[in-house]
Design an enzyme around this catalytic site. Sequence first.
Site, short mmCIF file in Angstrom:
data_model
loop_
_atom_site.label_atom_id
_atom_site.label_comp_id
_atom_site.label_asym_id
_atom_site.label_seq_id
_atom_site.Cartn_x
_atom_site.Cartn_y
_atom_site.Cartn_z
N CYS A 69 45.15 28.17 77.37
CA CYS A 69 45.26 27.69 78.73
C CYS A 69 45.52 26.19 78.70
CB CYS A 69 43.99 27.99 79.51
SG CYS A 69 42.55 27.05 78.93
N GLY A 87 54.43 29.88 61.18
CA GLY A 87 54.09 29.46 59.82
C GLY A 87 53.75 28.00 59.63
#
Length: 609
Positions: free
Chosen positions: A2, A355
């Site tokens: 959020c 990644g």
Amino acid sequence: MCGIVGFVGARDNAQEILQAMMDRIAHRGPDGQGQFLEGPVALGQRRLSIIDLEGGRQPMYNEDESLVVVFNGEIYNFQALREELTAAGHTFATRSDTEVLLHGYEQWGREMLGRLRGMFTFAIWDRREKTLFCARDHFGIKPLYYYRNEDGELLFGSEIKSFLDHPGFRKELNEDQLSLYLSYQYSPGEDTFFRGVKKLLPAHWMEWKDGRLTVQRYWKPAFTPDEGPSLADWERAISDAMKESVAAHKIADVEVGSFLSSGVDSSYMAALAGVDKTFTVGFANKQYDETDYAREFSAHIGVKNHAYRITPEEYWANLGRIQYHMDEPLADAASVALYFVNREAAKQVKVCLSGEGADEFFGGYNIYKEPFTVSWYDRLPLWLRRGVGALAALLPPVPGVNFLVRRGRPLEERYIGNTNLMGERQKRRLLKNYTGRILPTDLSRPYFEDTRGQDPVTRMETCDLNLWMVGDILLKADKMSMANSLELRVPFLDRKVFELACRIPTRCKVNASQTKIAMRGAAEMTIPAKTADKKKLGFPVPVRAWLREEKYAAVLRQAFHTPAAERFFHTRELDKMLDQHLQGKRDNWRQLWCVFIFLVWYDEFFTKR
């Protein structure tokens, strides 16, 4: 996931101000919102529902409502912490990880931070003690900014732009940051491009009480190589650690996908994750396109790949929007591609794995090979190398010149991170208000002091972990995902993974011909060797080629003659650099792009708004 905002300082229209601040970052949390206002404090949250979709609403209270929290991020070990806290007598009302922060703070206070595994920023208001406590995760995956005005009001939030809606915020440019940015290509360190606005740095907490603000570090990453285990031992350990981390990062009540490029990091991640969907972006120019590989690899692991090719027109058309979402200028051309892959993924999933962090943890950057190449040169007397380097700096940039210039200085004088775009001499020619008050090495020096006596690769990794990764890699990861209301999770950047990675010796990370040696070996247990051994490409973007076309060079030339450009730069020097690149005489694209992106960002925040 959020966005959070808040302030401490009584205002008659506090609710109206708070709502405006929350609306400014609605993209971070379109699923709901919540507010807490009491006395001088106002806390707001925009929610992207991932865990406990119904019960995880914020702000959230403890049992007796003496504590209230707003939280951005995920706590991956919340279930284990919940069991421990329940055994200690705490009562939970939800299944969310947010509630663990409340009871953890009750039980352990600030020491709770040492127990958390995850990505987070949060703010806890203690209604009894009238104290605000905020913290940021260990590696800086999630951002938090703060600002104090002359009246003593404190503002904080996930994004700087939320401050624009508070009447106590004075929007002023911090021009000192421009000189640093031209070297780093991002805004490094604690300060920002907005005067008075600071970043809460990774692994730091801050506390406000009785008008006094305290900021303190609670953890520091350190590489402590262990030469005992063999390469095969490290490979097996990495494989086990990554399987466990990916499993922890997949915990969600919504579907999880994975990004996929042509590199080992994302390929390994996608293979371990076992998700149903992977997402890739590329370009029509095959030299800069990874979509064919992504389709083939996804088919190999039995996953549906969703690929999107970015057109030059939409790449250029979205630069302003992207820099607005960044909050500060970021001249990493790959950030635009990241915006599009997040946009495409958000159409189908709410969470994606990526990644980031593998290069800093496991020795992945090609520049880490430098200590192993022409190493005899470093054995020459420093005074001789300095002299040769000073002379070489006066020559045209032909092959070999950069080597002599770089190796003419000790590592701690030449290395500020993965990028070092402009030296002080070039900035002095370019900037109208060059002062040299703060040098790039002023920010990198503490990390070289902390690692004195360690090998060069370890020292570079430490520098990158604290500067480059936070200021570039994680900034664009958070801002580009949140711009599209997507949660991005980074299983490499995990505390348990670092506890392993920090002990791997350099010989198992880098040599003259290969990077991420042990990690590639671990990846080969899961993915084909030809994928695990692929050379690092970064995120290929055709900006260098575009700027050799008059059509696109004209866009920069126009920007270089705006009032903003005239205010900050010697525009004749910019024209000269652009002409050199356009004619193929010099490869100036990174320096040109850095200036251009600053002007795009400045237009968004100081001209349009």
